[in-house]
Design a protein around this motif. Structure first.
Motif, PDB file in Angstrom:
ATOM      1  N   ALA A 183       0.839  -1.199   0.000  1.00 26.27           N
ATOM      2  CA  ALA A 183       0.000   0.000   0.000  1.00 26.27           C
ATOM      3  C   ALA A 183       0.871   1.246   0.000  1.00 26.27           C
ATOM      4  O   ALA A 183       0.568   2.242  -0.669  1.00 26.27           O
ATOM      5  CB  ALA A 183      -0.927  -0.004   1.214  1.00 26.27           C
ATOM      6  N   ALA A 184       1.980   1.197   0.747  1.00 22.62           N
ATOM      7  CA  ALA A 184       2.909   2.323   0.804  1.00 22.62           C
ATOM      8  C   ALA A 184       3.718   2.456  -0.478  1.00 22.62           C
ATOM      9  O   ALA A 184       3.964   3.560  -0.959  1.00 22.62           O
ATOM     10  CB  ALA A 184       3.843   2.157   2.006  1.00 22.62           C
ATOM     11  N   CYS A 222      10.257   3.359   3.418  1.00 20.99           N
ATOM     12  CA  CYS A 222      10.929   3.925   2.246  1.00 20.99           C
ATOM     13  C   CYS A 222      10.029   3.939   1.018  1.00 20.99           C
ATOM     14  O   CYS A 222      10.484   4.253  -0.091  1.00 20.99           O
ATOM     15  CB  CYS A 222      12.212   3.148   1.947  1.00 20.99           C
ATOM     16  N   GLY A 223       8.755   3.602   1.199  1.00 17.68           N
ATOM     17  CA  GLY A 223       7.819   3.592   0.089  1.00 17.68           C
ATOM     18  C   GLY A 223       7.419   4.989  -0.342  1.00 17.68           C
ATOM     19  O   GLY A 223       7.748   5.992   0.298  1.00 17.68           O
ATOM     20  N   ALA A 224       6.666   5.045  -1.439  1.00 13.54           N
ATOM     21  CA  ALA A 224       6.222   6.339  -1.972  1.00 13.54           C
ATOM     22  C   ALA A 224       5.225   7.014  -1.042  1.00 13.54           C
ATOM     23  O   ALA A 224       5.142   8.240  -0.989  1.00 13.54           O
ATOM     24  CB  ALA A 224       5.598   6.140  -3.355  1.00 13.54           C
ATOM     25  N   GLY A 281      16.653   9.953  -3.262  1.00  9.35           N
ATOM     26  CA  GLY A 281      15.934   8.743  -2.886  1.00  9.35           C
ATOM     27  C   GLY A 281      15.536   8.755  -1.428  1.00  9.35           C
ATOM     28  O   GLY A 281      15.891   9.666  -0.671  1.00  9.35           O
ATOM     29  N   PRO A 282      14.783   7.738  -0.986  1.00  9.25           N
ATOM     30  CA  PRO A 282      14.296   7.688   0.391  1.00  9.25           C
ATOM     31  C   PRO A 282      15.441   7.679   1.405  1.00  9.25           C
ATOM     32  O   PRO A 282      16.441   6.981   1.227  1.00  9.25           O
ATOM     33  CB  PRO A 282      13.519   6.364   0.440  1.00  9.25           C
ATOM     34  N   LEU A 286      16.212   9.620   8.262  1.00  4.93           N
ATOM     35  CA  LEU A 286      15.432  10.841   8.463  1.00  4.93           C
ATOM     36  C   LEU A 286      13.963  10.510   8.703  1.00  4.93           C
ATOM     37  O   LEU A 286      13.328  11.064   9.619  1.00  4.93           O
ATOM     38  CB  LEU A 286      15.576  11.760   7.255  1.00  4.93           C
ATOM     39  N   ARG A 287      13.404   9.619   7.899  1.00  8.00           N
ATOM     40  CA  ARG A 287      11.988   9.269   8.039  1.00  8.00           C
ATOM     41  C   ARG A 287      11.726   8.601   9.397  1.00  8.00           C
ATOM     42  O   ARG A 287      10.712   8.880  10.042  1.00  8.00           O
ATOM     43  CB  ARG A 287      11.558   8.345   6.900  1.00  8.00           C
TER      44      ARG A 287
END
Length: 477
Positions: A183-184, A222-224, A281-282, A286-287
């Motif tokens: 889903a991500a 790390c998905g969209a 890129g991801p 940080l995320r």
């Protein structure tokens, strides 16, 4: 029917990008009396127009027979997955995995599948996680096989299981986490029956090792659209099985803006951080720091006499909780250390706009952040989620000013490598002491002095060292 034909044409067009290599491999298997099919994520990605350089194939050949077919043809061969029926090869820059038809069996207790070889492509496709991953293109003939409507689901952007969700997740509970991950990654909607099964069977995730959960969660982050995946994990109760701190944020009120709770604030911060990543890129570190930055709030919540909610020192508590959680999830020490440090430092900026920061404070900010400074800049800016436009503009202006001040000081000093004005050898020579604790103490004193006052001349540094040594009884006679 027209949709199917168009999709098939797209898939074949993508396959032509790696042909004749894929067809050549298909011919080799055919000559040896075996089938070969491009399958799973490779077909899905081909239909989406994004086929990469990692290709997955399945075959009726057993691993030893696959080795015989590719020996002398592949540029490199690895057998690390042989016990699961997989042989890996590299050819012309492509990484290829060839897996024997599978009919996995799970006993519902152990964490790993019992591998049983299957005899047909349809049997192999039935055991796959989702319909969009249960399609195949045969080689070299390019025959398209889609027994579970994966093509229609791909067009509808929906995630369903080939078998009943309860059966699929009962076989491998990690598939529930994979649903959130897809889903991500794909921005697809998860079918309601699948969501219901995820909610009902969330506790089964406890059968899965921390390492497998970590890897899926990292891919999700790390998905969209990790926000969609995170919401699904929280709403189904899956998050409570391995990262319950996120769900725990839902009831906490954010002191920066009373219109939203900390959970919603946190998701916005993750989105903000993603926008600041740039084109590289991801950035998982940080995320993850954005996701964890406020997890210390529930434990530090306090309500003052005036009714205002506060979360004093939540960054300290949050850093400790982040370290514990990432350790439990088996993240590497260096990744954990970076995320923990960002969580610990994320509030340091507040107060700068009141004019309280000296050059010494700026030096310490840069020195404490070290190589994490670019990420800290992004995390701090991402943490501003207030709807008060004037307040948001003021905070942005304050941080612009801080970055400009850092740049100005950096022109005068090497802020990224602040060191004492005297090294260890000079300290030993001037004080007449051998290597040992005194040298380390003197070095730390001079570094603190350097942070407070900036660069010193040689004479100033020596004078300060002698004074420190006299005051502490370390000056040799």
């Amino acid at each position: 029917m027209s949709v199917l034909n168009a999709a098939q044409e797209n898939a074949v067009a993508e396959l032509l990008r790696v042909s004749p290599l894929a067809d050549e491999l298909g011919h080799r298997f055919g000559a040896a009396g075996h089938e070969l099919h491009l399958v799973g994520g490779s077909v899905r990605d081909a239909l989406l127009g994004r086929l990469g350089d990692d290709l997955d194939f399945c075959t009726d050949a057993r691993p030893e027979q696959t080795l015989a077919v590719v020996q002398g043809w592949a540029d490199a061969i690895w057998e690390t997955g042989r016990e699961f029926g997989t042989i890996g090869i590299q050819k012309n820059g492509l990484r290829i995995e060839i897996t024997t038809f599978r009919a996995e069996a799970y006993d519902g207790v152990t964490r790993n599948p019992v591998v049983e070889y299957g005899d047909s492509l349809l049997e192999d496709l039935e055991r796959r996680d989702f319909t969009i991953n249960a399609m195949a293109v045969s080689l070299p003939g390019h025959t398209f096989t889609d027994p579970y409507g994966g093509l229609d689901d791909l067009a509808a952007q929906v995630i369903r299981t080939p078998a009943a969700p309860s059966q699929s997740f009962g076989d491998d509970p990690l598939r529930m986490l994979r649903a959130a991950r897809f889903a991500a990654k794909l921005r697809f909607t998860v079918d309601q029956k699948v969501i219901s099964a995820m909610r009902d069977m969330a506790a089964d995730l406890d059968r899965i090792t921390a390492e497998r959960i970590r890897d899926e969660f990292t891919k999700l982050m790390c998905g969209a659209d990790p926000i969609a995946g995170l919401r699904l994990l929280v709403d189904t109760g899956l998050a409570d099985r391995f990262i319950p701190e996120i769900s725990g944020l839902k009831l906490e009120i954010d002191e920066h803006a009373q219109h939203k709770d900390v959970y919603e604030h946190t998701l916005i911060v993750v989105q903000n951080a993603m926008r600041l990543e740039g084109g590289e890129g991801p950035d998982f570190t940080l995320r993850m720091a954005a996701l964890m930055h406020d997890i210390g709030k529930p434990a530090t919540k306090a309500v003052g006499r005036d009714g205002r909610v506060s979360f004093h020192h939540h960054e300290v508590v949050g850093a400790r909780m982040t370290k514990q959680r990432m350790k439990a999830m088996k993240y590497p020490k260096d990744v954990t250390s970076d995320v923990v440090e960002l969580v610990h430092l994320h509030l340091r900026f507040y107060g700068y706009g009141r004019g309280e920061w000296t050059d010494s404070a700026v030096r310490r900010y840069v020195t404490d952040a070290g190589p994490l400074l670019p990420r800290l800049h992004k995390l701090t800016r991402s943490d501003v989620t207030t709807r008060n436009k004037r307040k948001a503009a003021n905070l942005a202006a304050d941080y612009d000013a801080l970055e400009e001040r850092i740049a100005r000081l950096a022109e005068e000093e090497d802020l990224a490598r602040v060191r004492p004005d005297l090294d260890g050898n000079a300290i030993m020579e001037l004080l007449g002491v051998p290597p040992g604790p005194i040298v380390g103490q003197a070095w730390r004193f001079l570094k603190e002095l350097r942070l407070d006052r900036g660069p010193l001349t040689r004479d100033e540094a020596e004078a300060e060292l002698y004074k420190w040594a006299r005051d502490n009884g370390h000056l040799s006679s």
